[in-house]
Write an enzyme that holds these catalytic residues in place. Sequence first.
Site, PDB file in Angstrom:
ATOM      1  N   HIS A 100      -0.612  -0.379  -8.618  1.00 45.33           N
ATOM      2  CA  HIS A 100      -1.504   0.792  -8.596  1.00 45.33           C
ATOM      3  C   HIS A 100      -1.248   1.646  -7.359  1.00 45.33           C
ATOM      4  O   HIS A 100      -0.624   1.202  -6.380  1.00 45.33           O
ATOM      5  CB  HIS A 100      -2.981   0.357  -8.645  1.00 45.33           C
TER       6      HIS A 100
ATOM      7  N   CYS B 118      -2.086  -7.155  -4.832  1.00 47.26           N
ATOM      8  CA  CYS B 118      -1.557  -6.143  -5.742  1.00 47.26           C
ATOM      9  C   CYS B 118      -0.261  -5.540  -5.201  1.00 47.26           C
ATOM     10  O   CYS B 118       0.079  -5.689  -4.019  1.00 47.26           O
ATOM     11  CB  CYS B 118      -2.580  -5.033  -5.947  1.00 47.26           C
TER      12      CYS B 118
END
Length: 292
Positions: free
Chosen positions: A249, A266
């Site tokens: 992301h 992430c």
Amino acid sequence: MSRGAISAGAVAALVLVAGCKAVAVDTEGGPSDDGKPRSTATPSRTPTEASPRTPARSPAQTPTRTPAHDPAPHTPAPAPKPGKTLMEQGDDGKRVRELQARLRQIAWFGGNPTGTYGPVTAAAVKGFQAKRGLAVTGVTDTVTWSRLLGMTREPTRSELYAGGGMPPAKPDKRCLTGRVLCIAKSSRTLTWMIDGRAVSTMDVRFGSQYTPTREGTFSVYWKSRHHVSTLYDTPMPYAMFFSGGQAVHFSADFAARGYAGGSHGCVNVRDEKKIASLFAQVRKGDRVVIYK
């Protein structure tokens, strides 16, 4: 006394006034006893023993005074000469990146290496040269480069690309077929590949030591354009989940702070335009390969 009678004193006075040649008189102003003028010659002065005159010294006897030491005029040291030019403004490439990384090690270059020799790099080189008594030119010559090498160590790959832009690592063999988000930790890059062809590459950041990004082969199982983390209450735009709560992301923190921070596992992307384009292309079920 009759008018014709003139005193002896008057006669003497007339003689002094009217005569062309002066006649000496005694201290009383009158003639001597025999009628002749008295001599008033002044005897020569003889030096007394109490104040003898110092005889003049001959040139040979006169001592020679040694003059005070007069130092030779100051001769300025010759200006240092630059060596052969190696790099200068307008150059770019790996060697310039190494120069910047080495200057950064000793706090002369404040930014991240870019590989481009511009005014900031020239100013950093000038400062380094002036501090070491080298020719201050802003040009990296052989003398400057030799001194810098002696004061620094070989930069690591991460130091050379502290701000990103690292060339992608060789693709893992798992990335050579199909549609794959090929993510290399060694180069900190994500390459979007289709059937072995690189479509786009972007810088990425991974989890910290305590929340590492998992390695292996995964697949995108959920996409969320405006996602917000329920665990950390932080925005995760263009999220593409591949393993539990870990996703690829966009990260505003990565965009602002670079590699000074880290994620909670992430894969962070800092170029919003690139991740927006990638988000539009990736489909559910596309593979994600994360490797060293």
